[in-house]
Enzyme design. Structure first.
Site, PDB file in Angstrom:
ATOM      1  N   ASP A 108       0.762  -1.007   0.062  1.00  0.00           N
ATOM      2  CA  ASP A 108      -0.309   0.220  -0.419  1.00  0.00           C
ATOM      3  C   ASP A 108       0.503   0.883   0.172  1.00  0.00           C
ATOM      4  O   ASP A 108       1.907   1.554   0.515  1.00  0.00           O
ATOM      5  CB  ASP A 108      -0.811   0.439   1.050  1.00  0.00           C
ATOM      6  N   ASP A 210      -3.655   4.259  -2.399  1.00  0.00           N
ATOM      7  CA  ASP A 210      -4.919   4.493  -1.384  1.00  0.00           C
ATOM      8  C   ASP A 210      -5.824   6.036  -2.121  1.00  0.00           C
ATOM      9  O   ASP A 210      -4.878   6.290  -2.503  1.00  0.00           O
ATOM     10  CB  ASP A 210      -4.172   4.876  -0.281  1.00  0.00           C
ATOM     11  N   GLU A 270       9.875   3.139 -15.066  1.00  0.00           N
ATOM     12  CA  GLU A 270      11.228   2.361 -14.925  1.00  0.00           C
ATOM     13  C   GLU A 270      12.194   1.516 -14.571  1.00  0.00           C
ATOM     14  O   GLU A 270      12.781   0.834 -14.687  1.00  0.00           O
ATOM     15  CB  GLU A 270      11.694   3.743 -14.111  1.00  0.00           C
ATOM     16  N   HIS A 342     -10.374  -4.682   3.225  1.00  0.00           N
ATOM     17  CA  HIS A 342     -10.613  -4.276   4.893  1.00  0.00           C
ATOM     18  C   HIS A 342     -11.778  -2.653   5.428  1.00  0.00           C
ATOM     19  O   HIS A 342     -11.621  -2.606   6.156  1.00  0.00           O
ATOM     20  CB  HIS A 342      -9.158  -4.091   4.648  1.00  0.00           C
ATOM     21  N   ASP A 343     -12.248  -2.646   4.114  1.00  0.00           N
ATOM     22  CA  ASP A 343     -12.808  -1.361   3.638  1.00  0.00           C
ATOM     23  C   ASP A 343     -14.340  -1.077   4.099  1.00  0.00           C
ATOM     24  O   ASP A 343     -15.173  -1.020   3.869  1.00  0.00           O
ATOM     25  CB  ASP A 343     -12.260  -0.340   3.314  1.00  0.00           C
TER      26      ASP A 343
END
Length: 557
Positions: A108, A210, A270, A342-343
């Site tokens: 994350d 996020d 990159e 998880h939300d």
């Protein structure tokens, strides 16, 4: 270079296009040191469990240094491991052990905001003329001393907080302790990109970004218009959440973000073979916005789809419309099918209340949904515990931890109910999650019969079904690389074809509890895949699919 070799190398670098991803929420996965909180060594100890699912990658929620006001999504040092989770050496070992098992690691990255304890913010708030004075979003009060506009924070209240030292307001789209970074400042942009390169140099395979649509705000700071009563709320929005009393058109989702996404993609390019998985949060139409963010080869790689997070039945019209919309909007982009994170309330509890299902058919329904998510075009993500069929936990107020739930109680119960610890072995203390007296969140009694140790011993358990399905999916070229075409199947039979040069696969899903028959005369050489772990009856060109059953058929010739 040999064209075949070049093609294989290109496919290897594009692994994310059809990846199966497993999300780990570290606090609740496995506690290795007995403090009641999961940690990085705990993930290492359970890597074989994840590898046995035969997924491609693991997304690990934040483990960075943090005051834990929002359980890691308030970062005070982007380049340090929070001690409760372990050390940097632990993460480097996790990375090595995962790669040894052919598992890629996504971490994350919380780039919209930091903790108010981050050194950047502490310097920024110290005066109006320091070196980082413009690294966050600061604004003067209105003449009457009130906030600059009517924007609300997603966690409740005004999105502006008064700072006595600077005598200004700062923007926080989430908690007061999570000030928003000012992405319009090129120094901020380069500082974040340096953070990205730090982890990419270490060997991570990509980032879950996020709330990526929050990065930029309207620089004119215009008020958001109130939401008319007849206007629907976005996918997954709680009907009682005051944040959506307004149409949030100015505080996020700004059109200028496309150029910013292109800059992020340049950094990722990159490091060939790495990827970005975007979260689109709280948008009016998150699916369309996600498609814009991943369109072409110069923006983000993929974004997950919040449509399956809606608290609505898994009906034939809804699923067909959803698939058709994605096929329309994601012609050159990649969607990640995600039924839980998880939300959001647990996947199983959301669909259970909309279906009239007894215990006998519940297992078939769960297995059908698992097969559906794995068969759709794009990548897919499974949240830890969904492979066990865990239900949403009912957490009493005195045990709640989530600031969102505590602030919104009792109208909004927050996210604790989907974050309870994994049950590993019900015969041991705390279901094998921790040796501590109590885990950081209680483990519901109803989760113990679904524990890993029990399901591993049951051939037809949901866990073993997921294992067999992922293994089968990995051997189906059409599911990894094929196009999707909806079939004209009658309700309640959802049907689509997945097709590539090597394979033509017919996928049928009976969305009803009653057996039904379907004529396959249009596919005379369609033979049921004997490896797909589903059994149906066949009469010449007619297939009988049991209630909540699945048919996967290879079209030969």
């Amino acid at each position: 270079m040999n064209l075949s070799l070049a093609s294989k190398q290109s496919q290897a670098q594009d692994w994310w296009r059809s990846a199966a991803i497993y999300q780990v929420y570290p606090r609740s996965f496995f506690d290795s040191n007995g403090d009641g909180i999961g940690d990085l060594p705990g993930i290492i100890q359970k890597l074989d469990y994840i590898a046995q699912l035969e997924v491609d990658a693991v997304w690990i929620s934040p483990f960075f240094k943090s005051p834990m006001k929002d359980f890691g999504y308030d970062i005070s040092d982007y380049r340090a491991v929070e001690p409760m989770f372990g050390t940097m050496e632990d993460f480097q070992l996790l990375l090595k052990e995962a790669h040894d098992r052919n598992l890629k690691i996504l971490i994350d990255q919380v780039w919209n905001h930091t903790s108010d304890q981050h050194p950047w913010f502490m310097e920024s708030r110290s005066s109006r003329d320091n070196a980082k004075a413009d690294w966050y979003v600061w604004e003067d009060a209105k003449p009457d001393g009130s906030p600059p506009n009517n924007w609300r924070a997603t966690f409740g209240g005004s999105a502006w907080e008064w700072d006595e030292t600077r005598q200004q307001y700062y923007l926080h789209s989430f908690l007061v302790s999570q000030p928003d970074l000012n992405w319009y400042n090129p120094e901020v942009k380069e500082a974040i990109f340096d953070v990205a390169r730090f982890w990419l140099d270490m060997g991570v395979d990509g980032f879950r970004l996020d709330v990526v649509n929050f990065y930029l705000h309207d620089r004119q700071l215009r008020d958001n218009p109130p939401r008319p009563p007849e206007m629907k709320r976005p996918a997954g929005a709680d009907p009682k959440d005051p944040f959506f009393d307004f149409i949030n058109v100015h505080n996020f989702c700004q059109p200028e973000i496309i150029d910013l996404l292109k800059s992020i993609r340049e950094v990722m390019d990159e490091y060939p073979g790495t990827t970005t998985l975007a979260e689109i949060s709280s948008a009016e139409d998150p699916l369309v916005l996600a498609s814009e963010y991943v369109s072409g080869n110069d923006r983000l790689h993929t974004a997950y789809n919040s449509e399956l997070m809606k608290d609505e039945p898994f009906s034939y019209p809804r699923l067909r419309e959803m698939i058709q919309r994605i096929e329309t909007h994601f012609q050159d982009g990649v969607i990640c099918w995600t039924a839980g994170t998880h939300d959001f309330p647990r996947f199983k509890s959301r669909w259970q209340k909309h279906q009239e299902i007894d215990h006998f058919t519940e297992e078939a329904f769960e297995h059908m949904l698992a097969a559906l998510i794995l068969a759709l075009k794009g990548s897919c993500c499974i949240y830890q515990g969904d492979e066990l069929g865990l239900t949403q936990a009912d957490i009493p107020y005195e045990k709640m931890q989530d600031p969102f739930g505590l602030q919104g109680y009792p109208d909004i119960l927050g996210r604790d109910g989907c974050r309870t610890p994994m049950p590993w072995d019900p015969s041991t203390h705390n279901a094998g999650f921790t040796t501590a007296k109590e885990p950081w969140l209680p483990i519901p009694d109803e989760h113990c019969p679904m524990a890993v140790d029990i399901q591993e011993k049951e051939t037809m358990s949901l866990l073993n079904k997921y294992r067999r399905l992922f293994s089968w999916r990995n051997r189906q070229p059409a599911l990894r690389n094929g196009d999707l075409t909806l079939l004209d199947t009658p309700e309640p039979l959802l049907g689509f074809a997945r097709k590539c040069e090597e394979q033509h696969l017919i996928c049928l899903f009976n969305l009803s509890p009653e057996a039904l028959r379907h004529d396959l005369s249009n596919y005379p050489n369609c033979q049921e895949s004997d490896e797909s772990d589903f059994t149906n009856r066949r009469y010449d060109h007619t297939i009988e699919i049991p209630g909540y059953g699945v048919f996967f058929g290879n079209c030969l010739g």
